[in-house]
Design a protein around this motif. Structure first.
Motif, PDB file in Angstrom:
ATOM      1  N   LEU A 567     -23.725  34.815  32.099  1.00  0.00           N
ATOM      2  CA  LEU A 567     -24.070  34.712  30.704  1.00  0.00           C
ATOM      3  C   LEU A 567     -24.477  32.960  30.251  1.00  0.00           C
ATOM      4  CD1 LEU A 567     -21.386  37.103  29.254  1.00  0.00           C
ATOM      5  CD2 LEU A 567     -23.796  37.486  29.954  1.00  0.00           C
ATOM      6  N   LEU A 568     -23.369  32.187  30.892  1.00  0.00           N
ATOM      7  CA  LEU A 568     -23.560  30.789  30.562  1.00  0.00           C
ATOM      8  C   LEU A 568     -22.811  30.074  31.783  1.00  0.00           C
ATOM      9  CD1 LEU A 568     -24.728  29.777  27.733  1.00  0.00           C
ATOM     10  CD2 LEU A 568     -22.438  29.080  27.357  1.00  0.00           C
ATOM     11  N   PRO A 569     -23.701  29.976  32.970  1.00  0.00           N
ATOM     12  CA  PRO A 569     -23.213  29.223  33.867  1.00  0.00           C
ATOM     13  C   PRO A 569     -22.674  27.885  33.734  1.00  0.00           C
ATOM     14  CG  PRO A 569     -25.253  30.567  34.643  1.00  0.00           C
ATOM     15  CD  PRO A 569     -25.004  30.518  33.033  1.00  0.00           C
ATOM     16  N   TRP A 570     -21.564  27.439  34.363  1.00  0.00           N
ATOM     17  CA  TRP A 570     -21.262  26.195  34.271  1.00  0.00           C
ATOM     18  C   TRP A 570     -20.688  25.447  35.535  1.00  0.00           C
ATOM     19  CZ3 TRP A 570     -19.812  24.025  29.108  1.00  0.00           C
ATOM     20  CH2 TRP A 570     -19.244  22.598  29.065  1.00  0.00           C
ATOM     21  N   GLY A 571     -19.525  25.754  36.015  1.00  0.00           N
ATOM     22  CA  GLY A 571     -19.116  25.161  37.128  1.00  0.00           C
ATOM     23  C   GLY A 571     -19.709  26.010  38.468  1.00  0.00           C
ATOM     24  N   ILE A 572     -19.705  25.465  39.464  1.00  0.00           N
ATOM     25  CA  ILE A 572     -20.375  26.139  40.944  1.00  0.00           C
ATOM     26  C   ILE A 572     -19.735  25.604  42.155  1.00  0.00           C
ATOM     27  CG2 ILE A 572     -22.220  24.429  40.962  1.00  0.00           C
ATOM     28  CD1 ILE A 572     -24.006  27.243  41.906  1.00  0.00           C
ATOM     29  N   ALA A 573     -19.509  26.293  43.122  1.00  0.00           N
ATOM     30  CA  ALA A 573     -18.709  26.034  44.325  1.00  0.00           C
ATOM     31  C   ALA A 573     -19.293  26.876  45.378  1.00  0.00           C
ATOM     32  CB  ALA A 573     -17.213  26.145  44.153  1.00  0.00           C
ATOM     33  N   VAL A 574     -18.954  26.325  46.779  1.00  0.00           N
ATOM     34  CA  VAL A 574     -19.381  27.012  47.743  1.00  0.00           C
ATOM     35  C   VAL A 574     -18.514  27.351  48.832  1.00  0.00           C
ATOM     36  CG1 VAL A 574     -21.138  27.008  49.649  1.00  0.00           C
ATOM     37  CG2 VAL A 574     -21.958  26.340  47.681  1.00  0.00           C
ATOM     38  N   ASP A 575     -18.258  28.463  49.396  1.00  0.00           N
ATOM     39  CA  ASP A 575     -16.974  28.450  50.203  1.00  0.00           C
ATOM     40  C   ASP A 575     -17.328  28.509  51.747  1.00  0.00           C
ATOM     41  OD1 ASP A 575     -18.210  30.956  51.111  1.00  0.00           O
ATOM     42  OD2 ASP A 575     -16.892  32.173  49.791  1.00  0.00           O
ATOM     43  N   GLY A 576     -16.220  28.587  52.543  1.00  0.00           N
ATOM     44  CA  GLY A 576     -16.718  28.624  53.870  1.00  0.00           C
ATOM     45  C   GLY A 576     -17.475  29.340  54.685  1.00  0.00           C
ATOM     46  N   SER A 577     -17.912  30.458  53.813  1.00  0.00           N
ATOM     47  CA  SER A 577     -19.041  31.178  54.551  1.00  0.00           C
ATOM     48  C   SER A 577     -20.307  30.966  53.735  1.00  0.00           C
ATOM     49  CB  SER A 577     -18.548  32.528  54.531  1.00  0.00           C
ATOM     50  OG  SER A 577     -18.427  33.164  53.184  1.00  0.00           O
ATOM     51  N   ASP A 578     -20.354  29.855  53.092  1.00  0.00           N
ATOM     52  CA  ASP A 578     -21.541  29.619  52.243  1.00  0.00           C
ATOM     53  C   ASP A 578     -21.842  30.629  51.159  1.00  0.00           C
ATOM     54  OD1 ASP A 578     -22.305  27.210  53.330  1.00  0.00           O
ATOM     55  OD2 ASP A 578     -23.551  27.942  54.818  1.00  0.00           O
ATOM     56  N   THR A 579     -20.950  31.299  50.636  1.00  0.00           N
ATOM     57  CA  THR A 579     -21.335  32.317  49.371  1.00  0.00           C
ATOM     58  C   THR A 579     -20.928  31.414  48.198  1.00  0.00           C
ATOM     59  OG1 THR A 579     -19.083  32.947  49.539  1.00  0.00           O
ATOM     60  CG2 THR A 579     -20.777  34.527  50.562  1.00  0.00           C
ATOM     61  N   VAL A 580     -21.653  31.650  47.243  1.00  0.00           N
ATOM     62  CA  VAL A 580     -21.783  30.688  45.969  1.00  0.00           C
ATOM     63  C   VAL A 580     -20.982  31.500  44.857  1.00  0.00           C
ATOM     64  CG1 VAL A 580     -23.138  29.778  44.371  1.00  0.00           C
ATOM     65  CG2 VAL A 580     -24.117  30.119  46.885  1.00  0.00           C
ATOM     66  N   TRP A 581     -20.050  30.685  44.330  1.00  0.00           N
ATOM     67  CA  TRP A 581     -19.063  30.938  43.178  1.00  0.00           C
ATOM     68  C   TRP A 581     -19.412  30.178  42.025  1.00  0.00           C
ATOM     69  CZ3 TRP A 581     -15.432  34.768  44.020  1.00  0.00           C
ATOM     70  CH2 TRP A 581     -15.328  34.927  45.523  1.00  0.00           C
ATOM     71  N   VAL A 582     -19.649  30.939  40.666  1.00  0.00           N
ATOM     72  CA  VAL A 582     -20.180  30.590  39.509  1.00  0.00           C
ATOM     73  C   VAL A 582     -19.238  30.967  38.394  1.00  0.00           C
ATOM     74  CG1 VAL A 582     -22.340  30.325  37.884  1.00  0.00           C
ATOM     75  CG2 VAL A 582     -22.508  31.004  40.421  1.00  0.00           C
ATOM     76  N   ALA A 583     -18.736  29.876  37.789  1.00  0.00           N
ATOM     77  CA  ALA A 583     -17.762  29.995  36.676  1.00  0.00           C
ATOM     78  C   ALA A 583     -18.602  30.256  35.478  1.00  0.00           C
ATOM     79  CB  ALA A 583     -17.118  28.683  36.479  1.00  0.00           C
ATOM     80  N   ASP A 584     -18.215  30.988  34.462  1.00  0.00           N
ATOM     81  CA  ASP A 584     -19.075  31.466  33.129  1.00  0.00           C
ATOM     82  C   ASP A 584     -18.366  31.061  32.124  1.00  0.00           C
ATOM     83  OD1 ASP A 584     -20.406  33.252  31.170  1.00  0.00           O
ATOM     84  OD2 ASP A 584     -21.476  33.676  33.078  1.00  0.00           O
ATOM     85  N   PHE A 585     -18.982  30.167  31.253  1.00  0.00           N
ATOM     86  CA  PHE A 585     -18.153  29.459  30.169  1.00  0.00           C
ATOM     87  C   PHE A 585     -18.066  30.448  29.188  1.00  0.00           C
ATOM     88  CE2 PHE A 585     -18.132  26.810  26.304  1.00  0.00           C
ATOM     89  CZ  PHE A 585     -16.989  25.889  26.705  1.00  0.00           C
ATOM     90  N   SER A 586     -18.842  31.454  29.021  1.00  0.00           N
ATOM     91  CA  SER A 586     -18.788  32.676  28.007  1.00  0.00           C
ATOM     92  C   SER A 586     -18.255  34.005  28.368  1.00  0.00           C
ATOM     93  CB  SER A 586     -20.479  32.806  27.520  1.00  0.00           C
ATOM     94  OG  SER A 586     -20.419  33.758  26.485  1.00  0.00           O
TER      95      SER A 586
END
Length: 678
Positions: A567-586
């Motif tokens: 909805l409103l992506p803000w933070g983002i990180a990549v884990d040890g298997s290269d999958t992507v994590w996205v925090a949603d501000f909303s």
């Protein structure tokens, strides 16, 4: 790892031994872990399923998670009597980084009709002994609840029905397990039972429902078959026991949520429980530290030991209607949510830090002093938002009282450190980047970017070549700087719109959280502009909200990915298997996307395709507007509860960190440059 052990003990000897422990030498330590270097110790306990005591269970104690080994080692064994009681004797490991845990193997209460259940018992209980509450003489309670706690917290270290992995991952995970279940009673831990968790979120009910699903297997073989099929990881083998089933559910929580709930509903034992199946079987905990320190946490960085260093927008205030000035504390949180010794830390010019915090190769912590403050603060922020702060690994300020000011900092936001110790800072307020060579503030240099190519620099990521990638929230761009500071190119187009966070994967691709609408409150914009651009919590997705992947050469955006949970992506990180994590501000959620290593994703997934439920992500009713997201060495996903879900207050700061237990592939920390698997 299953071994034949002597059946039972003489009843008189057993009764004499109940609630006792023998330590051959040295004083008794304060925790349930007897401590390294001791001679033989004994632990008494009982194995109880949802239907009552479990007789004839094979109890085994193991050590795992050492600094040098990657396989569990058997320490001792016993067997439960007809009341489920046992005494197990073992020698504690010498390695202080090791984890001691216990398993208990049994058959379902109905005995089953499958011969395999007689030779390979499908019911495997577990309990983490390291760091357990109470003294070493405290009796143990081993139940489905302790099994869910161990299986979730150590999900990323499960090997053949046990646990293994390098320090500090398993050791830290063991401490998180005690936040879910109390191994002295076999029940819910006091931490999970009380605010800010307990009845305030859904986690307690989900935890009990998972324990009910295991209780169905303890009761009858049919329940085991149902549970194991429901827990099967896509493309993986069917779990062989209940502990493995729990770990598989934790690693792939959105696979068959309804199928997992079916046996739980048929065998309700533990309360309170869920009334219906969730969209995904995640367990999330809220951390408040000492209860008087979190107020608008913006981002998290982890040190080598896995402690979380957190920056705070505001000074703590209980009443959101009271004016709040900028936060002046650097928080350091243990994996179990406690403050580290001496924390929080002050000094060094720290004031109103926002998104910028990083740990460098020597363990020093850097924070960017954005100068955040609520409405009504009487302080002039201008002299306070022109610095960065530096602390040593023990929390002592290395920067002077006014912070490090060389480098023309203005409202600094994102911050990253490289393998050579160089620190890069995005100056949101003056369209520039500051480079601190090898972490030497006296040599800091400011790199301005004119012609509107980098407006409101916000997020910073480093690649394997030492280049810095900086998002321009106000210019819909990403600027790429060479290792020595030269601007190499500016990436635009491809759907870039109001980008925020940026993170690198192991192959040098850059992943950008493309908010689509967030107006960062720097230059002439204010917190009210941020609130207006964010819109109502849980509202429709911002126009252009997406995640964008940039190729390592940065020539142009390689791809743009959207899903209903963004909805409103803000933070983002990549884990040890290269999958992507996205925090949603909303949206009170975190989204997981398949990365470039599609072999680490569920079968058939493509790069950018959601692994979490496409429309809901991994939601949690204990989240508010969250900004930062990071993955720790135990595979926990941490998010910052940054802003409350209310109209803008004088002090809108959120009051917690949120930890999703055992959900991601662990990362070796500190994160300097590319992510490295643990």
């Amino acid at each position: 790892m299953r071994m034949r052990v002597r059946r039972g003990h003489h009843r008189a000897a057993l009764l004499a031994a109940l609630l006792s422990i023998t330590v051959a030498t040295g004083p008794a330590p304060a925790s349930g872990d007897p401590g390294p270097g001791k001679r033989e110790v004994s632990r008494d306990g009982v194995v109880r399923g949802g239907s009552g005591p479990v007789p004839g269970a094979a109890v085994t104690v193991y050590e795992a998670g050492t600094r040098f080994g990657d396989r569990p080692r058997r320490l001792g064994g016993a067997r439960t009597d007809d009341r489920g009681r046992f005494r197990v004797t073992y020698t504690p490991p010498r390695d202080p980084g090791a984890v001691v845990y216990l398993t208990a193997d049994a058959r379902p209460a109905d005995g089953g009709t499958d011969d395999r259940a007689r030779t390979t018992p499908p019911v495997r209980f577990a309990a983490v002994l390291t760091g357990a509450p109470g003294g070493p003489g405290q009796r143990l309670g081993v139940t489905e609840r302790t099994t869910v706690a161990a299986g979730f917290a150590l999900a990323q270290f499960t090997r053949d029905g046990g646990f293994a992995g390098p320090w500090p991952g398993p050791r830290n995970a063991a401490s998180v397990a005690h936040n879910l279940a109390d191994v002295t009673t076999g029940g819910v831990s006091p931490f999970l039972a009380a605010p800010p968790n307990g009845g305030q979120t859904s986690t307690l009910r989900a935890f009990n429902s998972l324990a009910d699903a295991l209780a169905a297997c303890t009761a009858e073989l049919r329940g085991c078959a149902e549970l194991f099929e429901a827990a099967r990881v896509p493309g993986g083998e069917r779990p062989r026991d209940t502990l493995q089933a729990v770990a598989d559910i934790a690693r792939a929580p959105g696979t068959r949520p309804g199928a997992v709930f079916a046996p739980a509903r048929r065998h309700p034992v533990y309360t309170p429980a869920l009334d219906s199946a969730p969209t995904a079987w995640t367990l999330a905990l809220r951390y408040e530290g000492n209860g008087r320190e979190f107020d608008g946490p913006g981002n998290v960085a982890f040190d080598r030991a896995g402690d979380a260093w957190v920056v705070n927008n505001y000074v703590y205030g209980q009443d959101p209607r009271d004016p709040a000035c900028g936060g002046r504390e650097l928080l350091r949180i243990r994996p179990d949510g406690r403050d580290a010794p001496g924390a929080p830390y002050t000094g060094g010019g720290l004031y109103g830090a926002g998104y910028g915090v990083a740990v460098d190769r020597s363990g020093d912590v850097w924070a960017a002093n954005f100068g955040f403050q609520g409405r009504g603060c009487p302080l002039d922020p201008d002299p306070l938002f022109r610095s960065v702060s530096q602390f040593d690994p023990r929390g002592r300020a290395l920067s002077p009282p006014q912070g490090w000011r060389q480098g023309d900092f203005v409202q600094p936001q994102g911050l990253a450190t490289g393998r050579d110790g160089t620190v890069w800072v995005a100056n949101c307020g003056n369209r520039s980047v500051t480079r601190i060579p090898q972490g030497r503030p006296g040599q800091a240099e400011n790199i301005p970017v004119g012609d509107g190519r980098l407006v409101k620099p916000f997020g910073v990521s480093l690649d394997g070549r030492g280049r810095a990638w900086v998002t321009g929230n106000g210019s819909d761009s990403v600027a790429v700087f060479g290792p020595e500071g030269a601007l190499e190119r500016t990436v635009t187009g491809g759907g870039l719109r109001r980008p925020m966070g940026i993170a690198s994967d192991s192959r040098g691709n850059q992943w950008v959280s493309n908010s689509g609408g967030v107006r960062v409150p720097c230059e002439d914009d204010t917190s009210q502009d941020l609130a207006d651009s964010a819109g109502p919590a849980g509202g429709p997705a911002a126009d252009g909200a997406s995640v964008i992947m940039l190729d390592p050469d940065g020539s142009s955006p390689a791809a743009s990915f959207t899903t209903g949970s963004l909805l409103l992506p803000w933070g983002i990180a990549v884990d040890g298997s290269d999958t992507v994590w996205v925090a949603d501000f909303s949206g009170q959620r975190v989204t997981r996307l398949c990365g470039v290593r599609t072999e680490a994703c569920p079968p058939g997934h493509r790069t950018g395709q959601p692994i979490s439920p496409a429309s809901a992500g991994y939601g949690f009713d204990g989240l508010v507007r969250n900004t930062g997201v990071q993955v720790d060495p135990s595979g926990n996903v941490w998010l910052t509860n940054n802003w409350e879900l209310v109209p803008l207050q004088t002090n809108p700061g959120g009051r917690q960190l949120v930890l999703f237990v055992g959900l991601a592939t662990p990362v070796r920390t500190p994160l300097i440059g590319l992510p490295r698997p643990l």
